[in-house]
Design an enzyme around this catalytic site. Structure first.
Site, PDB file in Angstrom:
ATOM      1  N   HIS A  72     -24.467  -5.643  51.463  1.00 37.97           N
ATOM      2  CA  HIS A  72     -23.234  -5.074  50.903  1.00 37.97           C
ATOM      3  C   HIS A  72     -22.045  -5.963  51.253  1.00 37.97           C
ATOM      4  CE1 HIS A  72     -25.630  -1.370  50.577  1.00 37.97           C
ATOM      5  NE2 HIS A  72     -24.754  -1.003  49.648  1.00 37.97           N
ATOM      6  N   LYS A  90     -17.882  -2.859  54.154  1.00 34.34           N
ATOM      7  CA  LYS A  90     -18.701  -1.646  54.392  1.00 34.34           C
ATOM      8  C   LYS A  90     -18.762  -1.354  55.893  1.00 34.34           C
ATOM      9  CE  LYS A  90     -22.996   0.713  53.199  1.00 34.34           C
ATOM     10  NZ  LYS A  90     -22.272   1.969  52.885  1.00 34.34           N
TER      11      LYS A  90
HETATM   12  N1  LIG Z   1     -23.503   7.520  47.135  1.00 39.87           N
HETATM   13  C1  LIG Z   1     -23.127   6.463  46.404  1.00 39.87           C
HETATM   14  O1  LIG Z   1     -23.593   6.250  45.269  1.00 39.87           O
HETATM   15  C2  LIG Z   1     -22.090   5.562  46.964  1.00 39.87           C
HETATM   16  C3  LIG Z   1     -21.567   5.829  48.178  1.00 39.87           C
HETATM   17  N2  LIG Z   1     -20.551   5.086  48.676  1.00 39.87           N
HETATM   18  C4  LIG Z   1     -19.987   5.541  49.939  1.00 39.87           C
HETATM   19  O2  LIG Z   1     -18.714   6.118  49.665  1.00 39.87           O
HETATM   20  C5  LIG Z   1     -17.865   5.963  50.787  1.00 39.87           C
HETATM   21  C6  LIG Z   1     -16.562   5.309  50.365  1.00 39.87           C
HETATM   22  O3  LIG Z   1     -16.820   4.006  49.913  1.00 39.87           O
HETATM   23  P1  LIG Z   1     -15.639   3.082  49.348  1.00 39.87           P
HETATM   24  O4  LIG Z   1     -14.945   3.755  48.218  1.00 39.87           O
HETATM   25  O5  LIG Z   1     -16.224   1.741  49.145  1.00 39.87           O
HETATM   26  O6  LIG Z   1     -14.671   3.047  50.631  1.00 39.87           O
HETATM   27  P2  LIG Z   1     -13.093   2.854  50.687  1.00 39.87           P
HETATM   28  O7  LIG Z   1     -12.777   2.556  52.119  1.00 39.87           O
HETATM   29  O8  LIG Z   1     -12.642   1.913  49.622  1.00 39.87           O
HETATM   30  O9  LIG Z   1     -12.523   4.297  50.313  1.00 39.87           O
HETATM   31  C7  LIG Z   1     -12.631   5.401  51.154  1.00 39.87           C
HETATM   32  C8  LIG Z   1     -11.503   6.363  50.819  1.00 39.87           C
HETATM   33  O10 LIG Z   1     -11.627   7.518  51.654  1.00 39.87           O
HETATM   34  C9  LIG Z   1     -10.440   7.657  52.445  1.00 39.87           C
HETATM   35  N3  LIG Z   1     -10.765   8.126  53.801  1.00 39.87           N
HETATM   36  C10 LIG Z   1     -11.406   7.438  54.756  1.00 39.87           C
HETATM   37  N4  LIG Z   1     -11.489   8.165  55.884  1.00 39.87           N
HETATM   38  C11 LIG Z   1     -10.884   9.334  55.616  1.00 39.87           C
HETATM   39  C12 LIG Z   1     -10.650  10.502  56.372  1.00 39.87           C
HETATM   40  N5  LIG Z   1     -11.084  10.623  57.633  1.00 39.87           N
HETATM   41  N6  LIG Z   1      -9.984  11.533  55.780  1.00 39.87           N
HETATM   42  C13 LIG Z   1      -9.584  11.442  54.497  1.00 39.87           C
HETATM   43  N7  LIG Z   1      -9.762  10.336  53.734  1.00 39.87           N
HETATM   44  C14 LIG Z   1     -10.420   9.321  54.285  1.00 39.87           C
HETATM   45  C15 LIG Z   1      -9.844   6.254  52.528  1.00 39.87           C
HETATM   46  O11 LIG Z   1      -8.486   6.335  52.850  1.00 39.87           O
HETATM   47  P3  LIG Z   1      -7.847   5.190  53.796  1.00 39.87           P
HETATM   48  O12 LIG Z   1      -7.874   3.951  52.967  1.00 39.87           O
HETATM   49  O13 LIG Z   1      -6.481   5.707  54.103  1.00 39.87           O
HETATM   50  O14 LIG Z   1      -8.737   5.102  55.004  1.00 39.87           O
HETATM   51  C16 LIG Z   1     -10.126   5.746  51.120  1.00 39.87           C
HETATM   52  O15 LIG Z   1      -9.195   6.225  50.193  1.00 39.87           O
HETATM   53  C17 LIG Z   1     -18.673   5.174  51.817  1.00 39.87           C
HETATM   54  O16 LIG Z   1     -19.292   6.080  52.716  1.00 39.87           O
HETATM   55  C18 LIG Z   1     -19.732   4.478  50.965  1.00 39.87           C
HETATM   56  O17 LIG Z   1     -20.887   4.151  51.672  1.00 39.87           O
HETATM   57  C19 LIG Z   1     -20.034   4.030  47.999  1.00 39.87           C
HETATM   58  C20 LIG Z   1     -20.534   3.700  46.781  1.00 39.87           C
HETATM   59  C21 LIG Z   1     -21.609   4.437  46.160  1.00 39.87           C
HETATM   60  O1  LIG Z   2     -20.421   1.325  50.721  1.00 38.35           O
HETATM   61  C1  LIG Z   2     -20.834   0.937  49.603  1.00 38.35           C
HETATM   62  O2  LIG Z   2     -20.235   0.101  48.940  1.00 38.35           O
HETATM   63  C2  LIG Z   2     -22.056   1.553  49.073  1.00 38.35           C
HETATM   64  N1  LIG Z   2     -22.554   2.537  49.738  1.00 38.35           N
HETATM   65  C3  LIG Z   2     -23.721   3.282  49.413  1.00 38.35           C
HETATM   66  C4  LIG Z   2     -24.752   3.074  50.501  1.00 38.35           C
HETATM   67  O3  LIG Z   2     -24.398   3.166  51.693  1.00 38.35           O
HETATM   68  O4  LIG Z   2     -25.918   2.855  50.179  1.00 38.35           O
HETATM   69  C5  LIG Z   2     -24.210   3.036  48.011  1.00 38.35           C
HETATM   70  C6  LIG Z   2     -24.000   1.664  47.473  1.00 38.35           C
HETATM   71  O5  LIG Z   2     -25.035   0.826  47.879  1.00 38.35           O
HETATM   72  C7  LIG Z   2     -22.627   1.098  47.791  1.00 38.35           C
END
Ligand SMILES: NC(=O)C1=CN([C@@H]2O[C@H](COP(=O)(O)OP(=O)(O)OC[C@H]3O[C@@H](n4cnc5c(N)ncnc54)[C@H](OP(=O)(O)O)[C@@H]3O)[C@@H](O)[C@H]2O)C=CC1
Ligand SMILES: O=C(O)C1=N[C@H](C(=O)O)C[C@H](O)C1
Length: 268
Positions: free
Chosen positions: A154, A158
């Site tokens: 990734h 991440k």
């Molecule tokens: N299941 C799936 O298909 C996928 C899952 N994911 C998962 O999604 C999550 C987010 O990924 P991604 O968008 O890349 O991450 P980012 O860091 O870009 O976004 C996370 C968002 O959540 C907010 N946030 C973080 N901590 C808190 C908190 N304690 N309270 C409230 N808001 C919070 C952040 O705010 P701030 O910037 O202020 O910290 C930010 O806006 C990860 O766990 C990732 O692994 C990602 C892609 C696909």
């Molecule tokens: O954090 C990410 O970016 C992603 N998180 C998910 C994971 O932990 O598997 C899904 C995807 O691979 C992207």
């Protein structure tokens, strides 16, 4: 269906706003960020690059949850656990893409799902959930003398490892073998490890650049290897999956569901 996006300014939050905009039958009803976020008050559509939508980012979840049908949440474990309690009280669908939960946090999600609908998956894409079904089948067919190793890569930002997807694929392999992942996973190797223990499921984590998400499951047998894999090229695959999950969960009975339920990919 009226949907809130949590973590609106994040990589996935922005993709979720775009996915809602392109899907019939759903509308953006609110945009959440954490208290103190520099993005509070900004327009969610402008953040997502689709032009103004008249939805300002707020940190006040209660009034939004009271007036919506679902929330799409790709944030952080502690934030998702807190939101699960609010969503369950309001009886709205909570789609959780967040990864990196502890066992104790998952128990709290289970508790919320006694009253509310949670759809949670470490990966919301069709391709990965199909891959999980194939891995379960391969692990069952090939048996324990074939070593299972899962490699993921990734982007450099991440924060959790192994990825939620790698753990989901490990779970599928463990189900195929009829063993418990918690007892067979080797999540890290370093130093003089000794030879590989038969039946274990190994994980290797790579981080770098802007990789959206690459996963390989290697089944290594005597004199041959089977490799199954998936490469995500665009975060919209996860966002579209999350919207699909919300529509599937609308008016469903309480429970802690996964994407395999949404996609009808139940274990064979
Ligand atoms: N299941 C799936 O298909 C996928 C899952 N994911 C998962 O999604 C999550 C987010 O990924 P991604 O968008 O890349 O991450 P980012 O860091 O870009 O976004 C996370 C968002 O959540 C907010 N946030 C973080 N901590 C808190 C908190 N304690 N309270 C409230 N808001 C919070 C952040 O705010 P701030 O910037 O202020 O910290 C930010 O806006 C990860 O766990 C990732 O692994 C990602 C892609 C696909
Ligand atoms: O954090 C990410 O970016 C992603 N998180 C998910 C994971 O932990 O598997 C899904 C995807 O691979 C992207």
């Amino acid at each position: 269906m009226r949907l809130i996006v949590a973590g609106t300014s994040g990589r996935m939050g922005r993709a979720l706003v775009r996915a809602i905009g392109e899907t019939e039958g759903v509308e953006l009803a609110g945009a959440l960020e954490r208290a103190g976020s520099e993005h509070l008050g900004r327009d969610a559509g402008e953040l997502a690059g689709v032009g103004p939508l008249g939805i300002a980012v707020t940190d006040d979840a209660l009034p939004l949850v009271a007036a919506a049908d679902g929330v799409l949440d790709f944030t952080a474990p502690e934030a998702s656990v807190a939101l699960s309690e609010l969503a369950a009280q309001a009886r709205i669908v909570h789609v959780i893409g967040t990864t990196g939960f502890s066992t104790a946090q998952i128990a709290r999600l289970d508790a919320a799902a006694r009253h509310g609908v949670i759809v949670r998956s470490g990966n919301m894409s069709l391709g990965v959930n199909l891959l999980a079904a194939l891995v379960r089948q391969a692990a069952r067919a090939l048996g324990p003398e074939w070593d299972v190793e899962i490699v993921e890569m990734h982007h450099r930002l991440k924060v959790d490892a192994p990825s939620g997807t790698a753990l989901l694929l490990g779970q599928a392999a463990a189900e195929g073998r009829e063993i418990a992942l918690a007892e067979s996973a080797v999540r890290v190797r370093d130093g003089h490890t000794g030879p590989r223990v038969e039946g274990t499921i190994g994980f290797a984590t790579l981080r770098g650049g802007t990789v959206v998400g690459d996963h390989s499951v290697i089944l290594a047998g005597p004199g041959e290897r089977v490799e199954l894999g998936h490469r995500a090229e665009d975060r919209m695959i996860f966002a579209r999956g999350a919207v699909k999950a919300a529509l599937w969960g609308f008016r469903r009975k309480p429970g802690h569901y996964g994407m395999a339920d949404v996609l009808g990919l139940q274990p064979a």
